[in-house]
Enzyme design. Structure first.
Site, PDB file in Angstrom:
ATOM      1  N   GLY A  94      -8.990  -2.794  10.527  1.00  0.00           N
ATOM      2  CA  GLY A  94      -8.274  -2.804   9.253  1.00  0.00           C
ATOM      3  C   GLY A  94      -7.253  -1.683   9.206  1.00  0.00           C
ATOM      4  N   ASP A 256      -6.010  -6.706  17.955  1.00  0.00           N
ATOM      5  CA  ASP A 256      -5.454  -6.322  16.659  1.00  0.00           C
ATOM      6  C   ASP A 256      -3.988  -5.937  16.781  1.00  0.00           C
ATOM      7  OD1 ASP A 256      -6.991  -4.111  18.036  1.00  0.00           O
ATOM      8  OD2 ASP A 256      -5.820  -2.892  16.637  1.00  0.00           O
TER       9      ASP A 256
END
EC number: 2.7.7.-
Length: 491
Positions: A94, A256
């Site tokens: 995140g 990611d």
């Protein structure tokens, strides 16, 4: 100091489509204000293309917005949730130090994410301070803008501001915030997060949103999720081929850091290769060369396979059939990559058409470049000018034979010398962001407060294919003491 919303006459036209997705996809949160923001560099051409007014961004209110101290009208700041395979290990991630302000709608109707990087802690910070240092933010600005000028899909840099605060990264360093612009920040890791921890219905919502935003030609397709997979495969094959053609080493190809849009993202331990060597690694933590230059095409295939795995519930209700569909799609990647790379290599050698022996011609040149430790960029630069004597290959018998074969290959084309030289100039940059030049600029900026070195470098890198005299110094090779180059994550 408290956050406040402000109406700026800077041309902000923000939408927040991502904020309309399920709340499990993000955390709404304003940036953490900083003590004393100061504008270091503003990308005027990019600002204008976004519909923003340069003078207003340079004002005190504008700088406050670029620092996260003020929020422009229409913004809905958030930190995105995502996961990722980091060096092969799956983990929750995140935005640990970034805030997506919203999506700027340009005068042309295009949509771009506006993100502040280094804007403070979020629920995804994993123990980090949420901040960024000046050097790495300037480095991302330089490299991302160089990539854009090279014609490689990339996130871009709108501005860098200092915060007036220090952060600790082994030593005390000045803090900074980068304003990053992207077609979106949707990643392979975004799909992996939803697939792993959320419902199939939420996965479908994310996929439909992605189709609407990036692949509208697929959204009415009966097999729209297969179309999504194939389009991402195609864009990544094109992107990594472009990296290979200019000698770019990303350095941290975790999932990611793989965008759905096909843009390069995250300029942490990246660098450009000088001496041609497929085993080139710059990242200090890539101990086994997982993300070495020569491994990048295969790692991309692996990353895409994990993306396909995340999409399985959408490809078919029966897992076994979904796996077969995914495998068939992934099987196309190798040919897509090879086709893009071969087309680029033919361009670098002035070859317009195709002949069966082209692959051998290319392979032999690269083999010699590795054997004689030739500079990747300058070898092709010399061939573009037809000055083989300017390469470290010159004088070797095997190169002499190769050069004769290459000339014979060019002679079999209808196009004349001027045409194939023009083609080569369009594929072979005269200059790249040499690692020693980037470090020179960063040292002058961070340690001496002198930004003129960086400004001159950016000016040269803005036109890599013009072959001007002012590029000559920037094409020069580093001294031996500068050639062992290491980059670091956590930037």
């Amino acid at each position: 100091m408290t956050e406040e919303k402000t109406i700026l006459e800077a041309g902000w036209n923000l939408d927040n489509s991502y904020a309309c997705l399920p709340q499990s996809f993000f955390t709404s949160q304003n940036p953490t204000p900083v003590r004393s923001p100061k504008l270091i560099i503003l990308n005027n051409p990019l600002a204008i293309s976004l519909g923003l007014k340069v003078e207003e961004l340079q004002s005190s209110d504008g700088v406050a917005m670029l620092a996260g101290n003020k929020i422009p009208e229409g913004a809905s700041p958030l930190a995105q949730a995502y996961a990722g395979y980091q060096y092969g290990n799956f983990t929750m991630l995140g935005d640990g130090r970034a805030a997506l302000l919203g999506e700027q709608i340009t005068p042309q109707g295009e949509r771009f994410d506006i993100q502040l990087k280094g804007s403070g802690r979020t629920p995804y910070s994993r123990g980090g301070d949420g901040r960024a240092a000046l050097g790495p933010m300037l480095r991302e600005y330089i490299i991302s803008e160089a990539m854009y000028a090279l014609g490689i899909p990339t996130t871009r840099s709108l501005a860098v501001v200092t915060t007036g605060e220090s952060i600790i990264r082994e030593t005390e360093q000045p803090g900074a915030i980068l304003t990053r612009v992207a077609s979106s920040h949707l990643r392979v890791g975004t799909f992996q997060y939803v697939s792993q921890w959320r419902s199939d219905e939420e996965l479908k919502i994310l996929a439909d949103y992605t189709l609407q935003r990036h692949f509208p030609e697929c959204k009415d397709n009966e097999d729209r999720y297969l179309c999504l997979l194939k389009e991402v495969i195609k864009r990544q094959a094109q992107l990594v081929a472009k990296w290979q053609l200019v000698g770019f080493v990303h350095g941290v190809m975790n999932t990611d850091n793989v965008t759905i849009s096909g843009e390069t993202i995250d300029y942490g331990p990246c660098a450009f290769m000088d001496t041609y060597d497929p085993g080139t690694v710059f990242s200090s933590i890539d101990m086994y060369g997982r993300y070495a230059y020569g491994n990048q095409p295969n790692i991309t295939a692996w990353n895409l396979a994990t993306f396909a795995e995340a999409l399985l519930p959408l490809l078919h209700e029966k897992e076994e059939e979904a796996v077969d569909i995914a495998q068939d799609a992934i099987a196309d990647y190798a040919d897509l990559y090879k086709d893009n790379w071969l087309k680029g290599m033919r361009g670098k050698l002035g070859i317009f058409n195709e002949e069966p022996e082209d692959e051998k011609l290319i392979a032999n040149l690269l083999s010699m470049m590795q054997k004689y430790r030739a500079d990747y960029t300058n070898t092709f630069r010399a061939l573009t000018f037809d000055k083989p004597e300017d390469t470290s290959l010159f004088g070797n018998e095997d190169f002499t034979k190769w050069y004769e074969h290459w000339k014979a290959r060019l002679s079999r084309q209808q196009e004349g010398k001027d045409s194939f030289q023009e083609l080569m100039r369009s594929f072979n940059p005269a200059v790249i962001p040499r690692n020693h030049r980037v470090e020179e600029a960063l040292e002058a900026a961070v340690k001496g407060g002198d930004y003129s070195v960086m400004e001159r470098l950016l000016d040269v890198l803005a036109c890599p294919y013009v072959y001007s005299d002012k590029q000559d110094d920037y094409a020069a090779l580093p001294r031996k003491s500068e050639r062992r180059y290491r980059t670091f994550c956590g930037t």
